[in-house]
Design a protein around this motif. Sequence first.
Motif, PDB file in Angstrom:
ATOM      1  N   LYS A 163      40.846-117.116  14.606  1.00  0.00           N
ATOM      2  CA  LYS A 163      40.309-115.770  13.638  1.00  0.00           C
ATOM      3  C   LYS A 163      40.834-114.484  13.231  1.00  0.00           C
ATOM      4  O   LYS A 163      42.388-114.722  13.127  1.00  0.00           O
ATOM      5  CB  LYS A 163      39.630-115.139  15.479  1.00  0.00           C
ATOM      6  CG  LYS A 163      38.712-115.264  16.507  1.00  0.00           C
ATOM      7  CD  LYS A 163      38.362-115.018  17.082  1.00  0.00           C
ATOM      8  CE  LYS A 163      37.350-116.335  18.132  1.00  0.00           C
ATOM      9  NZ  LYS A 163      36.777-115.189  19.353  1.00  0.00           N
ATOM     10  N   PRO A 164      40.611-113.589  12.366  1.00  0.00           N
ATOM     11  CA  PRO A 164      41.287-112.855  11.401  1.00  0.00           C
ATOM     12  C   PRO A 164      41.767-111.853  12.510  1.00  0.00           C
ATOM     13  O   PRO A 164      40.765-111.104  13.776  1.00  0.00           O
ATOM     14  CB  PRO A 164      40.123-112.215  10.891  1.00  0.00           C
ATOM     15  CG  PRO A 164      38.598-113.014  10.856  1.00  0.00           C
ATOM     16  CD  PRO A 164      39.088-113.815  11.943  1.00  0.00           C
ATOM     17  N   GLY A 165      42.984-111.377  11.965  1.00  0.00           N
ATOM     18  CA  GLY A 165      43.796-110.727  13.153  1.00  0.00           C
ATOM     19  C   GLY A 165      44.262-111.391  14.097  1.00  0.00           C
ATOM     20  O   GLY A 165      46.173-111.036  14.738  1.00  0.00           O
ATOM     21  N   THR A 166      44.333-112.755  14.330  1.00  0.00           N
ATOM     22  CA  THR A 166      45.107-113.304  15.186  1.00  0.00           C
ATOM     23  C   THR A 166      46.794-113.546  14.183  1.00  0.00           C
ATOM     24  O   THR A 166      46.462-113.513  13.134  1.00  0.00           O
ATOM     25  CB  THR A 166      44.058-114.696  15.410  1.00  0.00           C
ATOM     26  OG1 THR A 166      44.118-115.464  14.388  1.00  0.00           O
ATOM     27  CG2 THR A 166      43.640-114.387  16.055  1.00  0.00           C
ATOM     28  N   THR A 167      47.499-114.194  14.659  1.00  0.00           N
ATOM     29  CA  THR A 167      48.966-114.379  14.000  1.00  0.00           C
ATOM     30  C   THR A 167      48.804-116.031  13.786  1.00  0.00           C
ATOM     31  O   THR A 167      49.242-117.589  15.127  1.00  0.00           O
ATOM     32  CB  THR A 167      50.075-114.969  15.444  1.00  0.00           C
ATOM     33  OG1 THR A 167      50.379-113.009  15.406  1.00  0.00           O
ATOM     34  CG2 THR A 167      50.816-114.817  14.267  1.00  0.00           C
ATOM     35  N   THR A 220      49.707-112.638  10.090  1.00  0.00           N
ATOM     36  CA  THR A 220      48.622-112.423  10.744  1.00  0.00           C
ATOM     37  C   THR A 220      47.346-112.618   9.505  1.00  0.00           C
ATOM     38  O   THR A 220      46.890-112.638   8.555  1.00  0.00           O
ATOM     39  CB  THR A 220      48.437-110.820  10.407  1.00  0.00           C
ATOM     40  OG1 THR A 220      49.164-110.633  11.540  1.00  0.00           O
ATOM     41  CG2 THR A 220      47.356-110.533  11.070  1.00  0.00           C
ATOM     42  N   THR A 222      43.819-112.864   7.624  1.00  0.00           N
ATOM     43  CA  THR A 222      43.725-112.378   6.610  1.00  0.00           C
ATOM     44  C   THR A 222      42.231-112.877   7.130  1.00  0.00           C
ATOM     45  O   THR A 222      42.032-114.244   7.754  1.00  0.00           O
ATOM     46  CB  THR A 222      43.935-111.667   5.567  1.00  0.00           C
ATOM     47  OG1 THR A 222      42.893-112.469   4.141  1.00  0.00           O
ATOM     48  CG2 THR A 222      44.916-110.956   5.006  1.00  0.00           C
TER      49      THR A 222
END
Length: 278
Positions: A163-167, A220, A222
């Motif tokens: 998902k967006p924001g995950t590493t 991270t 986008t």
Amino acid sequence: SWEKVKYCCAISLLLQVKRKCSTFVFLLCRAVFIFLKMPPKSKRPFRVPGCKVMKGLSRNDKIIKKTRDACTQHKYTYLLSMENCNNTFLFGLRSHMRGSALVYGNNKLQQVALGKSAEDELKEGVSRISKQLKFEKALLFTDLSDPQVRRRFDGYTPACHAKPGTTALSTVTLKKGPEVFLKWPASEENKFRELGLPVAVESGKIHLLEDITVCRVGETLTPQAAQLLKKVDAKTARLTVNIEDVWTNPDPVENKKKKKKQDNGGEGEGEEEDSGEE
């Protein structure tokens, strides 16, 4: 049609009345005109409910009852935090933890079931778990000890789309050529262009014109990168379940025995009733 004839007659009648007759007759004719203009009443049958009382338990009451029953019948209540979880992985996790009860849903209802404070808590000390139910948290009711639960969670870590924001857990590089886009039709070329890929249609297939690195380890993601990884079916994340807190039930065995006695008593009563009827 007959409707147009009625409207024309009514309009002519209004004009004549307005010129020659009194105000009362004019208003009466106007009322007739409005009546004629009304749409026809539907003749379809419709069902009229005879009672507004809802029978049985509502959905919220069932969730509360299920949570309370699981809490009183199992020895341990674990507070879990879940990352990258969806319905498919949740179903697999329930199958992996067979014999336990996993409740993941409305945190407010679970707080009501366990009790929000020491005054209204279901069992002594369980309100500590209830106060921490926020965001993506779940409750696991089981008889397994902490090491056993951790071993089961470590053995179930399926890969999923990030998902967006995950590493990012791995580096994803798209190679030049049509291999990446074989399952996509040529009409999807504009969507890949909007995501920043240099693509072109050749021989009815989408071709990548150069090697592109979508993400690297530790970066991270986008929203654009996460959407692109999902389109090319690159799974760079894993379902992770962490134990935040645990509460121990002092008398779970007694609750189970009471339930068994109630079930056996109900069956016995049913047998007696059957014998009496015979």
